[in-house]
Design an enzyme around this catalytic site. Structure first.
Site, PDB file in Angstrom:
ATOM      1  NE  ARG A  39      95.199  67.504  39.842  1.00  0.00           N
ATOM      2  CZ  ARG A  39      94.271  68.087  39.089  1.00  0.00           C
ATOM      3  NH1 ARG A  39      94.359  69.373  38.795  1.00  0.00           N
ATOM      4  NH2 ARG A  39      93.276  67.376  38.605  1.00  0.00           N
ATOM      5  CE  LYS A  51      87.340  59.925  43.796  1.00  0.00           C
ATOM      6  NZ  LYS A  51      87.226  60.927  42.726  1.00  0.00           N
TER       7      LYS A  51
HETATM    8  N1  BES Z   1      91.245  59.171  40.774  1.00  0.00           N
HETATM    9  C1  BES Z   1      90.521  60.311  40.370  1.00  0.00           C
HETATM   10  C2  BES Z   1      90.311  60.369  38.872  1.00  0.00           C
HETATM   11  C3  BES Z   1      89.260  59.460  38.318  1.00  0.00           C
HETATM   12  C4  BES Z   1      87.923  59.813  38.392  1.00  0.00           C
HETATM   13  C5  BES Z   1      89.603  58.300  37.675  1.00  0.00           C
HETATM   14  C6  BES Z   1      86.968  58.995  37.850  1.00  0.00           C
HETATM   15  C7  BES Z   1      88.637  57.483  37.137  1.00  0.00           C
HETATM   16  C8  BES Z   1      87.310  57.835  37.209  1.00  0.00           C
HETATM   17  C9  BES Z   1      91.246  61.580  40.781  1.00  0.00           C
HETATM   18  O1  BES Z   1      91.960  61.509  41.968  1.00  0.00           O
HETATM   19  C10 BES Z   1      90.213  62.633  40.968  1.00  0.00           C
HETATM   20  O2  BES Z   1      89.434  62.516  41.864  1.00  0.00           O
HETATM   21  N2  BES Z   1      90.233  63.650  40.105  1.00  0.00           N
HETATM   22  C11 BES Z   1      89.297  64.701  40.149  1.00  0.00           C
HETATM   23  C12 BES Z   1      90.042  66.004  40.071  1.00  0.00           C
HETATM   24  C13 BES Z   1      89.199  67.208  40.330  1.00  0.00           C
HETATM   25  C14 BES Z   1      88.784  67.262  41.780  1.00  0.00           C
HETATM   26  C15 BES Z   1      89.985  68.436  39.964  1.00  0.00           C
HETATM   27  C16 BES Z   1      88.356  64.527  38.969  1.00  0.00           C
HETATM   28  O3  BES Z   1      88.820  64.187  37.880  1.00  0.00           O
HETATM   29  O4  BES Z   1      87.161  64.710  39.148  1.00  0.00           O
HETATM   30 MN    MN Z   2      90.778  61.953  43.654  1.00  0.00          MN
END
Ligand code: BES
Ligand code: MN
Ligand code: ZN
Length: 509
Positions: free
Chosen positions: A358, A280
């Site tokens: 997931r 990230k």
């Molecule tokens: N924990 C995150 C989701 C999230 C993002 C929660 C921002 C709160 C704020 C999750 O693990 C994630 O990174 N999801 C990605 C999925 C994508 C790579 C398909 C997302 O939502 O960007």
């Molecule tokens: Mn994530």
């Protein structure tokens, strides 16, 4: 906070402050507020007439009593327009009065039960709301503060004053339920607020063990060896990049009849989400990376709900599981393109290591199959996409079980935690079809929250299932778009613990 009930006349009541209320637009206060006004020689009506007190929602006025009544001060808390009055406003008004007391460094205050008299609400619901608002509103996460100011954590006592002796038992019972609920929410908040260096998977599992012993839940914890032996390849795929070993926590509450199939709760327990190799950015579109310490809020929700099941001795069978791990980059981390095998046998192509929630849930859902559950309810801070769709105030809900979705919407009316349903139409499933495995873990930008749910659905074997994406409402960062409530201090909100507890309580009726 100690919340108790007493029989008496609030206008004659002795305490550091007494709390009464007022609807917007009322010129001549009635009920308890009217009695206090009278005892003060009409001071309150005079202030209303002068336009100094408007009773807008959550305004709180502090009046001196000049020795006319026993209390040192009177708080008049605004309830806003009568037509907009809800249980959640009771909760917020109560929190407001307690925070006013804290600002004045008071130790003890007394209040009427907002909504129970002129408001016309159910006495137990209104009492619960007053007690919940008070306890949750004065919640603090002060574990890491080495110095505390005097009175910063108060007030310590809240007395609910009623004139009706016959109501005392019902009020006491409602206070007990509210305290159990608030304790569960407080535990979830503490866990979510904790920095990830103090909530490693091992830490969380130990906390659960202790909690389970305290309240009478059965608890089993699987370590990294068990996880691999059980075939939880998706969970292990996420965990392998971290120095901190994963844990799979199982809590069981058998309060219902033997013949009743259990409800299975599954919570995402990522104690920190760096994204893994699909790292990230420091400053994401939805917030800074450090906030990803809250990525175990689904697990915390499950732990808290299980705690409440035991404390309230609900006549239901409920099992709660949480795959807990960090998501880290590292020499042994999984890489984009890797294929993992889940406990149920299905294979997943991991195209983005940041879609880890997931993955761990696929094994969590697969694990609960051994219980032959009547419902699978998973809770997760799953997608940023859900935050783009609904903002930070609302829990997104998707699933195949109409009855549970209805139950959750009904419960959310009482708790004031907003829920909204999103579709799981079959055509969305195409997005997670993989060329090389049974399914892939990303479905592209469009409808990201829905395709994530469709991914999860693949692991439910057609059982009744509901998924809650709480990526928005778990955290109050203080911004305008945050899930703001008077009883939500900055940081972890504890959403959706109260709604799950309420749903299970209603279910048990
Ligand atoms: N924990 C995150 C989701 C999230 C993002 C929660 C921002 C709160 C704020 C999750 O693990 C994630 O990174 N999801 C990605 C999925 C994508 C790579 C398909 C997302 O939502 O960007
Ligand atoms: Mn994530
Ligand atoms: Zn995550």
């Amino acid at each position: 906070m100690d919340v108790r009930v007493a029989v008496g006349d609030i206008a004659q009541w002795k305490d550091e402050a007494i709390v009464v209320n007022l609807f917007d637009g009322v010129s001549k206060p009635g009920g308890a507020t009217g009695a206090v006004d009278k005892a003060l020689g009409g001071a309150l009506s005079q202030l209303i007439a002068a336009g100094d007190i408007k009773a807008k929602f959550k305004e709180c006025y502090v009046l001196p009593t000049l020795g006319k009544i026993s209390a040192v001060r009177v708080f008049v808390v605004g309830l806003g327009e009568r037509g907009k009055f809800t249980l959640d406003r009771v909760r917020e008004a109560s929190a407001k009065a307690c925070l006013q007391a804290r600002a004045l460094r008071l130790d003890s205050i007394s209040t009427i039960v907002h909504g129970a008299g002129i408001g016309g609400m159910d006495l137990a619901d209104a009492t619960e709301a007053v007690a919940e608002g008070a306890v949750l509103g004065t919640y603090r996460f002060a574990r890491y503060k080495t110095k505390e100011e005097d009175g910063e954590s108060g007030p310590d006592a809240l007395t609910l004053v009623t004139t009706e002796k016959r109501d005392v038992r019902a009020i006491e019972k409602a206070i007990g339920v509210a305290q159990a609920t608030a304790k569960a929410v407080g535990m979830a908040r503490d866990m979510v607020n904790a920095p990830s260096n103090d909530k490693t998977p091992r830490h969380l599992a130990d906390t659960c063990m202790t909690m389970a012993r305290d309240v009478g839940l059965k608890c089993v914890v699987y370590d990294e060896k068990d996880i691999q032996k059980l075939g939880m390849g998706a969970l292990w795929g996420v965990a392998r990049g971290s120095e901190q070993p994963p844990r799979f926590v199982v809590l069981e509450w058998w309060g219902g009849p033997k013949s009743q199939k259990p409800i299975a709760l599954v919570g995402k327990g990522i104690t920190f989400d760096t994204g893994g190799i699909s790292l990230k950015p420091q400053e994401g579109m939805l917030g800074p990376m450090w906030e990803m310490k809250y990525d175990m809020a689904g697990a915390a929700t499950v732990f808290a709900t299980m705690r409440a099941c035991a404390e309230l001795k609900l006549p239901l069978n409920v099992v709660g599981v949480a795959p807990c791990t960090e998501n880290m980059p590292g020499g042994n981390a999984q890489k984009p393109g890797d294929i993992v095998r889940t406990i149920g046998g299905k294979t997943i192509e991991v195209l983005n290591t940041d879609a880890e929630g997931r993955l761990v849930l696929a094994d969590g859902i697969g694990y609960v199959m051994r219980y032959d559950p009547q419902l699978i309810l998973d809770v997760a801070t799953l997608t940023g996409s859900m935050v783009f769709a609904l903002g930070k105030k609302t829990t997104g809900m998707l699933g195949t079980d109409r009855k549970t979705i209805r139950r959750l919407l009904d419960a959310s009316q009482v708790t004031g935690e907003p829920f909204w349903e999103m579709p799981v139409f079959e055509e969305y499933a195409e997005a997670v079809k993989s060329d090389f495995a049974d399914v892939k873990n990303v479905g592209g930008r469009p409808a990201g929250a829905i395709t994530a749910a469709k991914f999860l659905e693949k692991f439910t074997d057609g059982r009744p299932w509901v998924h809650l994406d709480i990526a928005g409402p778990v955290w109050n960062d203080g911004g305008v778009d945050a899930p703001k409530r008077e009883y939500h201090p900055k940081g972890a909100t504890g959403v959706p613990v109260r709604t799950l507890i309420r749903m299970l309580r209603d279910w048990a009726k």
